[in-house]
Design a protein around this motif. Structure first.
Motif, mmCIF file in Angstrom:
data_model
loop_
_atom_site.group_PDB
_atom_site.id
_atom_site.type_symbol
_atom_site.label_atom_id
_atom_site.label_comp_id
_atom_site.label_asym_id
_atom_site.label_seq_id
_atom_site.Cartn_x
_atom_site.Cartn_y
_atom_site.Cartn_z
ATOM 1 N N VAL B 4 0.844 -1.189 0.000
ATOM 2 C CA VAL B 4 0.000 0.000 0.000
ATOM 3 C C VAL B 4 0.882 1.244 0.000
ATOM 4 O O VAL B 4 1.829 1.339 0.771
ATOM 5 C CB VAL B 4 -0.968 -0.029 1.201
ATOM 6 N N LYS B 5 0.593 2.151 -0.899
ATOM 7 C CA LYS B 5 1.403 3.355 -1.087
ATOM 8 C C LYS B 5 0.558 4.592 -0.877
ATOM 9 O O LYS B 5 -0.486 4.746 -1.506
ATOM 10 C CB LYS B 5 2.017 3.377 -2.482
ATOM 11 N N GLN B 6 1.037 5.457 -0.006
ATOM 12 C CA GLN B 6 0.337 6.709 0.283
ATOM 13 C C GLN B 6 0.981 7.864 -0.461
ATOM 14 O O GLN B 6 2.194 7.885 -0.680
ATOM 15 C CB GLN B 6 0.396 7.019 1.784
ATOM 16 N N SER B 7 0.165 8.849 -0.791
ATOM 17 C CA SER B 7 0.674 10.086 -1.376
ATOM 18 C C SER B 7 -0.269 11.223 -1.004
ATOM 19 O O SER B 7 -1.465 10.999 -0.803
ATOM 20 C CB SER B 7 0.786 9.957 -2.898
ATOM 21 N N PRO B 8 0.231 12.434 -0.880
ATOM 22 C CA PRO B 8 1.648 12.814 -0.921
ATOM 23 C C PRO B 8 2.357 12.362 0.354
ATOM 24 O O PRO B 8 1.739 11.787 1.241
ATOM 25 C CB PRO B 8 1.564 14.339 -0.994
ATOM 26 N N GLN B 9 3.636 12.659 0.478
ATOM 27 C CA GLN B 9 4.373 12.277 1.683
ATOM 28 C C GLN B 9 4.096 13.224 2.827
ATOM 29 O O GLN B 9 4.164 12.836 3.997
ATOM 30 C CB GLN B 9 5.866 12.230 1.385
ATOM 31 N N SER B 10 3.796 14.473 2.490
ATOM 32 C CA SER B 10 3.410 15.454 3.498
ATOM 33 C C SER B 10 2.467 16.453 2.849
ATOM 34 O O SER B 10 2.428 16.572 1.628
ATOM 35 C CB SER B 10 4.632 16.156 4.096
ATOM 36 N N LEU B 11 1.721 17.156 3.685
ATOM 37 C CA LEU B 11 0.692 18.045 3.149
ATOM 38 C C LEU B 11 0.508 19.230 4.079
ATOM 39 O O LEU B 11 0.392 19.050 5.301
ATOM 40 C CB LEU B 11 -0.624 17.280 3.011
ATOM 41 N N ILE B 12 0.507 20.399 3.506
ATOM 42 C CA ILE B 12 0.233 21.622 4.254
ATOM 43 C C ILE B 12 -0.991 22.272 3.635
ATOM 44 O O ILE B 12 -1.041 22.496 2.424
ATOM 45 C CB ILE B 12 1.430 22.588 4.228
ATOM 46 N N VAL B 13 -1.971 22.575 4.463
ATOM 47 C CA VAL B 13 -3.244 23.120 4.003
ATOM 48 C C VAL B 13 -3.604 24.320 4.880
ATOM 49 O O VAL B 13 -3.303 24.329 6.081
ATOM 50 C CB VAL B 13 -4.348 22.038 4.085
ATOM 51 N N GLN B 14 -4.245 25.293 4.290
ATOM 52 C CA GLN B 14 -4.735 26.422 5.063
ATOM 53 C C GLN B 14 -6.048 26.049 5.752
ATOM 54 O O GLN B 14 -6.848 25.239 5.242
ATOM 55 C CB GLN B 14 -4.954 27.633 4.162
ATOM 56 N N LYS B 15 -6.255 26.660 6.909
ATOM 57 C CA LYS B 15 -7.513 26.464 7.632
ATOM 58 C C LYS B 15 -8.694 26.730 6.714
ATOM 59 O O LYS B 15 -8.714 27.728 5.987
ATOM 60 C CB LYS B 15 -7.561 27.397 8.842
ATOM 61 N N GLY B 16 -9.662 25.810 6.761
ATOM 62 C CA GLY B 16 -10.841 25.938 5.928
ATOM 63 C C GLY B 16 -10.723 25.261 4.576
ATOM 64 O O GLY B 16 -11.730 25.089 3.871
ATOM 65 N N THR B 107 2.137 13.291 7.046
ATOM 66 C CA THR B 107 1.942 14.312 8.058
ATOM 67 C C THR B 107 1.164 15.465 7.460
ATOM 68 O O THR B 107 1.575 16.056 6.462
ATOM 69 C CB THR B 107 3.300 14.818 8.586
ATOM 70 N N LEU B 108 0.028 15.753 8.050
ATOM 71 C CA LEU B 108 -0.802 16.876 7.630
ATOM 72 C C LEU B 108 -0.624 18.029 8.598
ATOM 73 O O LEU B 108 -0.755 17.856 9.810
ATOM 74 C CB LEU B 108 -2.275 16.476 7.599
#
Lengths: 112, 112
Positions: B4-16, B107-108
């Motif tokens: 099982v492969k996850q993507s992306p490796q990390s994620l940065i999102v703005q609130k909302g 990591t989100l």
């Protein structure tokens, strides 16, 4: 944490010493699992149990043994600890026929 | 072979904003697809899960989308909040009480 406790929560030990980690559950669930978590590897199954005295190996079982003499307790033993076994160890439980696995709080083990 | 492969490796999102995490698998025998959420110092906690007989499942702000033909499933977090900042693991399983195989985790970070 779904009635799961792990002890100790933190341990530092020296290379070559035996170490036993304990998982205790109050849910009377049949299935119990030991995982290790390492950066870049996610969670990997070490051993699991499908009943008292019934155990089987997971994908990273070398250097580890387990025992389950009571429904509520699942012990993980590092026979001779090595630095590569420095990790966070999680116990999980699952009921008969259930999809869900519930995880304990983890044990951080450091082997120096 | 990574099952099982996850993507992306990390994620940065703005609130909302909307956070989307993907997971791809190989074995068509898998019959249960959970997502786990883990906060620092805690054990993984089941967030939401789906079986292959449905294409989407929603629980509050969290939705799983499942594409059986593409052998992929994804987690959507609507109206992302800073409290959603955590590590997310997808997992797969073939048969009740059989072992879970986890992705490596992502990591989100949700920025205020």
């Amino acid at each position: 944490d779904a009635g799961i406790t792990q002890s100790p929560r933190h341990k530092v030990t020296e290379t070559g010493t035996p170490v036993t980690l304990r998982c205790h559950q109050t849910e009377n669930h049949r299935y119990m699992y030991w995982y290790r978590q390492d950066p870049g590897h996610g969670l990997r199954l070490i051993h699991y149990s499908y009943g008292v005295k019934d155990t089987d190996k997971g994908e990273v079982s070398d250097g580890y043994s387990v025992s389950r003499s009571k429904t509520e307790d699942f012990l993980l033993t590092l026979e001779s600890a090595t630095s590569s076994q420095t990790s966070v160890y999680f116990c999980a439980i699952s009921g008969q026929g259930s999809d869900e696995q519930y995880f304990g709080p983890g044990t951080r083990l450091t082997v120096t | 072979q990574q099952q099982v492969k996850q993507s992306p490796q990390s994620l940065i999102v703005q609130k909302g904003g909307i956070s989307i995490i993907n997971c791809a698998y190989e074995n068509t025998a898998f019959d249960y697809f959970p997502w786990y959420q883990q906060f620092p110092g805690k054990g993984p906690a089941l967030l939401i899960a789906i079986r292959p007989d449905v294409s989407e499942k929603k629980e509050g702000r969290f939705t799983i989308s499942f594409n059986k033909s593409a052998k992929q499933f994804s987690l959507h977090i609507m109206d992302s909040q800073p409290g959603d900042s955590a590590t997310y693991f997808c997992a797969v399983r073939a048969g009740a009480n059989s072992k879970l195989t986890f992705g490596k985790g992502i990591t989100l970070s949700v920025r205020p």
